[in-house]
Design a protein around this motif. Structure first.
Motif, PDB file in Angstrom:
ATOM      1  N   TYR A  20       0.843  -1.196   0.000  1.00  7.99           N
ATOM      2  CA  TYR A  20       0.000   0.000   0.000  1.00  7.99           C
ATOM      3  C   TYR A  20       0.878   1.245   0.000  1.00  7.99           C
ATOM      4  N   TYR A  21       1.883   1.227   0.853  1.00  7.24           N
ATOM      5  CA  TYR A  21       2.776   2.382   0.996  1.00  7.24           C
ATOM      6  C   TYR A  21       3.468   2.698  -0.329  1.00  7.24           C
ATOM      7  N   ARG A  22       3.929   1.663  -1.010  1.00  9.01           N
ATOM      8  CA  ARG A  22       4.639   1.867  -2.282  1.00  9.01           C
ATOM      9  C   ARG A  22       3.719   2.481  -3.333  1.00  9.01           C
ATOM     10  N   TYR A  23       2.512   1.959  -3.459  1.00 12.08           N
ATOM     11  CA  TYR A  23       1.598   2.483  -4.470  1.00 12.08           C
ATOM     12  C   TYR A  23       1.132   3.904  -4.140  1.00 12.08           C
ATOM     13  N   LEU A  24       0.947   4.191  -2.851  1.00 10.42           N
ATOM     14  CA  LEU A  24       0.584   5.556  -2.466  1.00 10.42           C
ATOM     15  C   LEU A  24       1.705   6.524  -2.819  1.00 10.42           C
ATOM     16  N   GLY A  25       2.953   6.083  -2.635  1.00 13.60           N
ATOM     17  CA  GLY A  25       4.095   6.910  -3.023  1.00 13.60           C
ATOM     18  C   GLY A  25       4.099   7.200  -4.510  1.00 13.60           C
ATOM     19  N   GLU A  26       3.738   6.195  -5.310  1.00 13.12           N
ATOM     20  CA  GLU A  26       3.680   6.400  -6.762  1.00 13.12           C
ATOM     21  C   GLU A  26       2.567   7.368  -7.138  1.00 13.12           C
ATOM     22  N   LEU A  27       1.431   7.287  -6.432  1.00 16.04           N
ATOM     23  CA  LEU A  27       0.334   8.223  -6.685  1.00 16.04           C
ATOM     24  C   LEU A  27       0.746   9.654  -6.331  1.00 16.04           C
ATOM     25  N   LEU A  28       1.475   9.799  -5.230  1.00 15.17           N
ATOM     26  CA  LEU A  28       1.956  11.124  -4.830  1.00 15.17           C
ATOM     27  C   LEU A  28       2.840  11.743  -5.909  1.00 15.17           C
ATOM     28  N   LYS A  29       3.740  10.917  -6.467  1.00  8.70           N
ATOM     29  CA  LYS A  29       4.639  11.413  -7.512  1.00  8.70           C
ATOM     30  C   LYS A  29       3.869  11.870  -8.745  1.00  8.70           C
ATOM     31  N   LYS A  30       2.691  11.304  -8.961  1.00  8.92           N
ATOM     32  CA  LYS A  30       1.858  11.680 -10.103  1.00  8.92           C
ATOM     33  C   LYS A  30       0.948  12.872  -9.785  1.00  8.92           C
ATOM     34  N   GLY A  31       1.015  13.354  -8.544  1.00  9.80           N
ATOM     35  CA  GLY A  31       0.213  14.500  -8.153  1.00  9.80           C
ATOM     36  C   GLY A  31      -1.231  14.167  -7.846  1.00  9.80           C
ATOM     37  N   ILE A  32      -1.521  12.909  -7.560  1.00  6.86           N
ATOM     38  CA  ILE A  32      -2.888  12.492  -7.249  1.00  6.86           C
ATOM     39  C   ILE A  32      -3.139  12.688  -5.758  1.00  6.86           C
ATOM     40  N   GLY A  59      -6.978   2.622  12.395  1.00  9.27           N
ATOM     41  CA  GLY A  59      -7.708   3.871  12.559  1.00  9.27           C
ATOM     42  C   GLY A  59      -8.547   4.182  11.339  1.00  9.27           C
ATOM     43  N   GLY A  60      -9.377   5.201  11.435  1.00 12.29           N
ATOM     44  CA  GLY A  60     -10.251   5.579  10.325  1.00 12.29           C
ATOM     45  C   GLY A  60      -9.586   6.589   9.417  1.00 12.29           C
ATOM     46  N   PHE A  61      -8.943   6.121   8.359  1.00  6.42           N
ATOM     47  CA  PHE A  61      -8.213   7.009   7.468  1.00  6.42           C
ATOM     48  C   PHE A  61      -9.081   7.550   6.326  1.00  6.42           C
ATOM     49  N   GLY A  62     -10.122   6.825   5.970  1.00  2.00           N
ATOM     50  CA  GLY A  62     -10.929   7.219   4.809  1.00  2.00           C
ATOM     51  C   GLY A  62     -12.205   7.947   5.195  1.00  2.00           C
ATOM     52  N   GLN A  63     -12.814   8.584   4.197  1.00  2.00           N
ATOM     53  CA  GLN A  63     -14.094   9.256   4.381  1.00  2.00           C
ATOM     54  C   GLN A  63     -15.058   8.729   3.330  1.00  2.00           C
ATOM     55  N   GLN A  64     -16.257   8.341   3.783  1.00  2.00           N
ATOM     56  CA  GLN A  64     -17.238   7.809   2.856  1.00  2.00           C
ATOM     57  C   GLN A  64     -17.580   8.854   1.799  1.00  2.00           C
ATOM     58  N   GLY A  65     -17.524   8.429   0.541  1.00  2.00           N
ATOM     59  CA  GLY A  65     -17.816   9.337  -0.562  1.00  2.00           C
ATOM     60  C   GLY A  65     -16.604  10.125  -1.030  1.00  2.00           C
ATOM     61  N   TYR A  66     -15.513  10.065  -0.270  1.00  2.00           N
ATOM     62  CA  TYR A  66     -14.293  10.784  -0.648  1.00  2.00           C
ATOM     63  C   TYR A  66     -13.139   9.826  -0.920  1.00  2.00           C
ATOM     64  N   GLY A  67     -13.042   8.799  -0.101  1.00  2.00           N
ATOM     65  CA  GLY A  67     -11.909   7.882  -0.217  1.00  2.00           C
ATOM     66  C   GLY A  67     -10.809   8.262   0.751  1.00  2.00           C
ATOM     67  N   TYR A  68      -9.582   8.136   0.303  1.00  2.00           N
ATOM     68  CA  TYR A  68      -8.431   8.399   1.159  1.00  2.00           C
ATOM     69  C   TYR A  68      -7.626   9.577   0.625  1.00  2.00           C
ATOM     70  N   ASN A  69      -7.176  10.420   1.546  1.00  2.00           N
ATOM     71  CA  ASN A  69      -6.228  11.457   1.187  1.00  2.00           C
ATOM     72  C   ASN A  69      -4.867  10.788   1.007  1.00  2.00           C
TER      73      ASN A  69
END
Length: 217
Positions: A20-32, A59-69
């Motif tokens: 998860y951490y690796r893919y989130l890092g890749e999304l960050l690099k793409k500006g998502i 913990g509760g990281f996500g928000q319904q209808g928004y997803g994850y920051n």
């Protein structure tokens, strides 16, 4: 998250977090900026339900209808994985594998700082790998104590691995990353992660030979 709850988290869940951490890092690099569990599912191969269950352990990281920051979740997973700090590290076994690990700058970027390599081969002692000096293994114990080393990596032949693990433990190291093809005995308060390259390759060989008999998870 309190330690008691953290200790109850399945090791299977823990082993999914780095992906998860690796893919989130890749999304960050793409500006998502945000991502849904379904989108993470498509990236990682785990189901959206599994991802939500895994993350809910911490913990509760996500928000319904928004997803994850993306940035926030990446930061929080980094803290959970202990990547918000630096670990002083040494490698014993300065052959091809040990040198390759020392040469990989990605470990240092993630906070794992290789301070030195050690070997008993006099032809290697004094050489440098990316400015990291290879020292005589006889200096290992003193070096660990003087430099607050927390992680010891073993890339020696099988017959030397337990001896090095014993030196690591005697010197106060509590984390061992073992690449030697040996099942090492360690103290209860020492964490060891074994990377048996042959076993992984043999598993690949099995799946190639029997690829019609299994389903990927």
């Amino acid at each position: 998250m309190d330690k008691e709850k953290e200790n109850r988290v399945s090791i299977t869940v823990i082993r999914r977090l780095p992906k998860y951490y690796r893919y989130l890092g890749e999304l960050l690099k793409k500006g998502i900026n945000r991502v849904s569990s379904q989108e993470l599912s498509e990236l990682t191969g785990f189901t959206a339900s599994q991802i939500r269950q895994d993350l809910n352990n911490f913990g509760g990281f996500g928000q319904q209808g928004y997803g994850y920051n993306v940035e926030g979740l990446y930061y929080q997973l980094g803290k959970i994985l202990g990547l918000d700090r630096t670990y002083n590290t040494v490698i014993v076994g300065a052959g091809n594998l040990g040198q390759a690990i020392a040469n990989y700058k990605g470990f240092e970027d993630a906070g794992f700082k290789v301070l030195s390599l050690f070997d008993k081969n006099p032809k290697l002692i004094g050489l440098k790998i990316r400015d990291i000096e290879i020292r005589d293994v006889d200096e290992l114990e003193d070096f660990i104590k003087e430099n607050n080393v927390e992680i010891g990596i073993i890339t020696t032949p099988k017959e030397n691995a337990q001896e090095i693990a014993d030196i690591y433990m005697k010197s106060g190291i509590k984390g061992i990353w073992n690449f030697a093809p040996a099942d090492l005995k360690v103290d209860d308060d020492v964490v060891i992660e074994n990377v048996h390259l042959n076993e992984s390759l043999f598993t690949l060989s099995y799946f190639l030979k029997n690829k019609s008999d299994y389903v990927k998870n």
